[in-house]
Motif scaffolding. Structure first.
Motif, PDB file in Angstrom:
ATOM      1  N   ASP A 115      48.037  38.347  48.037  1.00 18.42           N
ATOM      2  CA  ASP A 115      47.445  39.484  47.875  1.00 18.42           C
ATOM      3  C   ASP A 115      45.950  39.470  48.063  1.00 18.42           C
ATOM      4  N   ARG A 116      45.362  40.516  48.398  1.00 14.41           N
ATOM      5  CA  ARG A 116      43.968  40.702  48.177  1.00 14.41           C
ATOM      6  C   ARG A 116      43.266  40.670  46.829  1.00 14.41           C
ATOM      7  N   ALA A 117      42.289  40.123  46.587  1.00 15.02           N
ATOM      8  CA  ALA A 117      41.733  40.273  45.128  1.00 15.02           C
ATOM      9  C   ALA A 117      40.324  40.445  45.073  1.00 15.02           C
ATOM     10  N   VAL A 118      39.823  41.374  44.021  1.00 10.59           N
ATOM     11  CA  VAL A 118      38.287  41.179  43.874  1.00 10.59           C
ATOM     12  C   VAL A 118      37.974  39.858  43.182  1.00 10.59           C
ATOM     13  N   VAL A 119      36.625  39.606  43.586  1.00  6.86           N
ATOM     14  CA  VAL A 119      36.251  38.412  42.940  1.00  6.86           C
ATOM     15  C   VAL A 119      34.819  38.609  42.590  1.00  6.86           C
ATOM     16  N   LEU A 120      34.474  38.049  40.980  1.00  5.97           N
ATOM     17  CA  LEU A 120      33.300  38.666  40.484  1.00  5.97           C
ATOM     18  C   LEU A 120      32.896  37.563  39.811  1.00  5.97           C
ATOM     19  N   ASN A 121      31.589  37.693  39.207  1.00  2.00           N
ATOM     20  CA  ASN A 121      30.850  36.825  38.435  1.00  2.00           C
ATOM     21  C   ASN A 121      31.239  37.350  36.918  1.00  2.00           C
ATOM     22  N   SER A 122      31.080  36.570  36.007  1.00  4.77           N
ATOM     23  CA  SER A 122      31.470  37.031  34.661  1.00  4.77           C
ATOM     24  C   SER A 122      29.912  37.505  33.826  1.00  4.77           C
ATOM     25  N   ASP A 123      28.973  37.206  34.574  1.00  2.38           N
ATOM     26  CA  ASP A 123      27.844  37.704  33.545  1.00  2.38           C
ATOM     27  C   ASP A 123      27.080  38.548  34.493  1.00  2.38           C
ATOM     28  N   ASN A 124      27.640  39.503  35.390  1.00  2.00           N
ATOM     29  CA  ASN A 124      27.091  40.717  35.876  1.00  2.00           C
ATOM     30  C   ASN A 124      28.114  41.951  35.778  1.00  2.00           C
ATOM     31  N   TYR A 125      27.541  42.937  35.265  1.00  2.00           N
ATOM     32  CA  TYR A 125      28.286  44.246  35.316  1.00  2.00           C
ATOM     33  C   TYR A 125      27.862  45.020  36.341  1.00  2.00           C
ATOM     34  N   TYR A 126      28.828  45.413  37.203  1.00  2.00           N
ATOM     35  CA  TYR A 126      28.637  46.058  38.608  1.00  2.00           C
ATOM     36  C   TYR A 126      29.026  47.706  38.187  1.00  2.00           C
ATOM     37  N   PRO A 127      28.384  48.332  39.096  1.00  2.00           N
ATOM     38  CA  PRO A 127      28.762  50.077  38.837  1.00  2.00           C
ATOM     39  C   PRO A 127      30.148  50.409  39.520  1.00  2.00           C
ATOM     40  N   VAL A 128      30.909  51.041  38.804  1.00  2.00           N
ATOM     41  CA  VAL A 128      32.138  51.430  38.934  1.00  2.00           C
ATOM     42  C   VAL A 128      32.215  51.996  40.469  1.00  2.00           C
ATOM     43  N   SER A 129      31.296  53.006  40.852  1.00  2.00           N
ATOM     44  CA  SER A 129      31.294  53.392  42.153  1.00  2.00           C
ATOM     45  C   SER A 129      31.225  52.427  43.324  1.00  2.00           C
ATOM     46  N   ALA A 130      30.561  51.277  43.201  1.00  2.00           N
ATOM     47  CA  ALA A 130      30.770  50.239  44.068  1.00  2.00           C
ATOM     48  C   ALA A 130      31.897  49.297  44.142  1.00  2.00           C
ATOM     49  N   LEU A 131      32.576  49.498  43.020  1.00  2.00           N
ATOM     50  CA  LEU A 131      33.976  48.669  42.882  1.00  2.00           C
ATOM     51  C   LEU A 131      34.948  49.583  43.408  1.00  2.00           C
ATOM     52  N   ARG A 132      34.762  50.730  43.399  1.00  2.00           N
ATOM     53  CA  ARG A 132      35.609  51.712  44.098  1.00  2.00           C
ATOM     54  C   ARG A 132      35.496  51.770  45.273  1.00  2.00           C
ATOM     55  N   GLU A 133      34.414  51.854  46.014  1.00  2.00           N
ATOM     56  CA  GLU A 133      34.033  51.721  47.445  1.00  2.00           C
ATOM     57  C   GLU A 133      34.711  50.315  47.881  1.00  2.00           C
ATOM     58  N   LEU A 134      34.607  49.259  47.217  1.00  2.00           N
ATOM     59  CA  LEU A 134      34.950  47.968  47.505  1.00  2.00           C
ATOM     60  C   LEU A 134      36.283  47.659  47.785  1.00  2.00           C
ATOM     61  N   VAL A 135      37.201  48.291  46.792  1.00  3.96           N
ATOM     62  CA  VAL A 135      38.734  48.141  46.800  1.00  3.96           C
ATOM     63  C   VAL A 135      39.388  49.009  47.914  1.00  3.96           C
ATOM     64  N   ALA A 136      38.421  50.231  48.438  1.00  4.41           N
ATOM     65  CA  ALA A 136      38.886  51.005  49.443  1.00  4.41           C
ATOM     66  C   ALA A 136      38.829  50.291  50.939  1.00  4.41           C
ATOM     67  N   GLN A 137      38.221  49.207  51.009  1.00  3.20           N
ATOM     68  CA  GLN A 137      38.203  48.669  52.468  1.00  3.20           C
ATOM     69  C   GLN A 137      39.556  48.034  52.888  1.00  3.20           C
ATOM     70  N   PRO A 138      39.607  47.849  54.015  1.00  6.00           N
ATOM     71  CA  PRO A 138      41.163  47.548  54.312  1.00  6.00           C
ATOM     72  C   PRO A 138      41.237  45.962  54.303  1.00  6.00           C
ATOM     73  N   GLY A 139      40.261  45.118  54.537  1.00  6.89           N
ATOM     74  CA  GLY A 139      40.395  43.557  54.641  1.00  6.89           C
ATOM     75  C   GLY A 139      39.654  42.923  53.351  1.00  6.89           C
ATOM     76  N   SER A 140      39.112  41.775  53.854  1.00  8.18           N
ATOM     77  CA  SER A 140      37.740  41.214  52.967  1.00  8.18           C
ATOM     78  C   SER A 140      36.415  42.335  53.123  1.00  8.18           C
ATOM     79  N   ALA A 141      35.874  42.232  51.955  1.00 12.79           N
ATOM     80  CA  ALA A 141      34.550  43.012  51.961  1.00 12.79           C
ATOM     81  C   ALA A 141      33.517  42.059  51.019  1.00 12.79           C
ATOM     82  N   VAL A 142      32.033  42.919  51.028  1.00 13.15           N
ATOM     83  CA  VAL A 142      31.199  42.474  50.003  1.00 13.15           C
ATOM     84  C   VAL A 142      30.469  43.592  49.709  1.00 13.15           C
ATOM     85  N   VAL A 143      30.051  43.816  48.461  1.00 10.26           N
ATOM     86  CA  VAL A 143      28.924  44.741  48.033  1.00 10.26           C
ATOM     87  C   VAL A 143      27.593  44.202  48.306  1.00 10.26           C
TER      88      VAL A 143
END
Length: 267
Positions: A115-143
């Motif tokens: 499966d595809r998976a989001v990968v994040l640091n544990s010491d950063n809080y990222y904006p929900v809007s950025a995460l929403r656009e990230l998971v909408a991408q069709p393959g691999s992506a970076v914010v």
């Protein structure tokens, strides 16, 4: 394209910077204890910082979260095994030794599967809007976060942001992440966004992690795995003009707590 339902949070770090005594912050006893233990993701800023990260992931449809931890990190299991969650299931992967971020992601290979998976640091809080656009991408992506947002809307000092990695791209696809850019590179890529390690990966990243060799720092670096990945597939670039909250040092705790005071958590 299948919806992204998995996330991997890299929580194995030693917390070296967090263990250093605060210069000015007045911490509660439980905050100080978590800081001293190096488990910065569990520092209470209204509730454990990691809860806010996981809740943001749930907001964008993630249902399964894997925490990559060390064998000594019983506090993560003790906390999450004891609370009821309705939107997410918490899993664990153990990175036996702190060999680097590529090795940390490789520890979650069984969890990620095909499966595809989001990968994040544990010491950063990222904006929900950025995460929403990230998971909408069709393959691999970076914010990539704009420098304006990182300076004006984060809790990170401008001089620290200057040393962060920047993303070179054609505007839609990443071509390179440049760690600690020198002055000439920074000036040449004046509009390049900042990388805060907010990724979406296909399962191909796992094979790339297995091929990484130690960097000059002696670590197995995730960015080296990403460079291998880009040889076989595109990594889309998502631009965010919002800030990121950083929980690296004890002095970061009060500003993070204030910024998250109005955020509702639902796990």
């Amino acid at each position: 394209m299948t919806h992204v339902t998995k996330a991997i949070i890299l929580a194995r770090g030693l917390g070296t910077r967090m263990r250093k005594q605060a210069q000015s912050a007045q911490l509660s006893a439980d905050q100080q204890a978590a800081a001293n233990a190096g488990t910065k993701a569990l520092i209470n800023v209204g509730r454990p910082f990691l809860d806010y990260i996981i809740s943001a992931l749930a907001d964008v449809g993630v249902t399964d979260v894997c925490l990559v931890i060390g064998p000594e990190h019983h506090a993560f299991r003790d906390y999450y095994d004891a609370i009821a969650t309705e939107r997410v299931r918490i899993h664990y992967a153990v990175q036996e030794e702190p060999l680097g971020t590529a090795d940390a992601l490789a520890a979650a290979r069984e969890f990620q599967g095909e499966d595809r998976a989001v990968v994040l640091n544990s010491d950063n809080y990222y904006p929900v809007s950025a995460l929403r656009e990230l998971v909408a991408q069709p393959g691999s992506a970076v914010v990539g976060f704009t420098r304006r947002a990182m300076v004006e809307d984060s809790n990170i000092a401008a001089e620290r942001i200057r040393s962060f990695a920047i993303i070179d791209s054609d505007g839609t696809r990443m071509s390179e992440v440049i760690e600690k850019p020198d002055e000439a590179t920074y000036a040449r890529l004046a509009d390049a966004p900042v990388s805060m390690n907010c990724w979406l990966f296909t399962a191909a990243i796992q094979e790339c992690c297995s091929r990484v060799t130690p960097s000059p720092r002696g670590e197995l670096e995730l960015i080296d795995a990403v460079n291998l990945l880009m040889a076989s597939e595109d990594v889309a670039l998502v631009i965010s003009d919002e800030g990121v909250l950083d929980m690296s040092n004890q002095d970061d705790i009060p500003s993070v707590q204030a910024a998250l005071a109005g955020v509702t958590v639902a796990l």
